[in-house]
Write a protein that holds these residues in place. Structure first.
Motif, mmCIF file in Angstrom:
data_model
loop_
_atom_site.group_PDB
_atom_site.id
_atom_site.type_symbol
_atom_site.label_atom_id
_atom_site.label_comp_id
_atom_site.label_asym_id
_atom_site.label_seq_id
_atom_site.Cartn_x
_atom_site.Cartn_y
_atom_site.Cartn_z
ATOM 1 N N GLU A 289 -15.893 -5.499 -8.705
ATOM 2 C CA GLU A 289 -14.712 -4.765 -9.185
ATOM 3 C C GLU A 289 -14.896 -4.363 -10.641
ATOM 4 O OE1 GLU A 289 -10.819 -6.433 -8.607
ATOM 5 O OE2 GLU A 289 -11.270 -6.964 -6.537
ATOM 6 N N THR B 66 -5.997 -3.080 -9.480
ATOM 7 C CA THR B 66 -6.396 -3.449 -10.831
ATOM 8 C C THR B 66 -5.687 -2.653 -11.912
ATOM 9 O OG1 THR B 66 -8.288 -1.942 -10.747
ATOM 10 C CG2 THR B 66 -8.691 -4.230 -10.116
ATOM 11 N N VAL C 262 -8.604 -0.881 -4.343
ATOM 12 C CA VAL C 262 -9.045 -1.780 -5.422
ATOM 13 C C VAL C 262 -8.569 -1.242 -6.773
ATOM 14 C CG1 VAL C 262 -11.077 -2.667 -6.645
ATOM 15 C CG2 VAL C 262 -11.011 -2.678 -4.138
#
Length: 155
Positions: free
Chosen positions: A106, A154, A150
């Protein structure tokens, strides 16, 4: 649809007592999950034993907000695995799949997304990010949708 029941429920006194306790919705000071209360009530009405009311499926479905298909499935499970199995959660058949991007991957995605976009582009698209992750061999394959999820998580 036929009225013929393939699976018939005849509860023992002990099972009937357990279902009756669950059907109240309380266990001491704790509340019992609504799905358990619903199933317990439905099974008490399906009971064809000597003390059971044995309502028609349509009556039970209307009374407890379920489908007749659910009742059929519950009766099948109760006859194959025992009536108490209706009050237990299903066990997972296989372990959950691990995430495609762990924390380190990530971070690499975020680093790429914050970098200058490819020449001729004003910004990174999800597909460009996915392609870049594969190109850099961060992952073997990844979809743009996964990259988007993702990134959303985030941000």
């Amino acid at each position: 649809m036929s009225n013929r029941k393939l699976y018939r429920i005849k509860l023992t006194d002990e099972e009937r007592e357990t279902f009756a306790k669950v059907a109240t919705g309380k266990r001491g000071k704790l509340n019992i999950a609504a799905w358990k209360v619903q199933r317990a009530n439905a099974m008490l009405k399906c009971d064809e034993g000597h003390d059971g009311p044995a309502w028609q499926d349509q009556q039970i479905a209307e009374a407890f907000g379920v489908t007749t298909r659910s009742l059929e499935n519950w009766r099948k499970q109760a006859t194959e695995q025992g009536p108490m199995s209706l009050l237990e959660r299903k066990q997972r058949q296989s372990p959950p799949t691990p995430p495609i991007l762990d924390g380190e991957k990530e971070a690499k995605l975020t680093k790429i997304a914050c970098s200058t976009p490819p020449e001729g582009r004003s910004r990174w698209t999800l597909q460009l990010l996915a392609d870049k992750l594969v190109e850099l061999e961060v992952v073997e394959s990844i979809s743009a949708d996964t990259v988007g999820r993702v990134q959303k998580k985030t941000s």
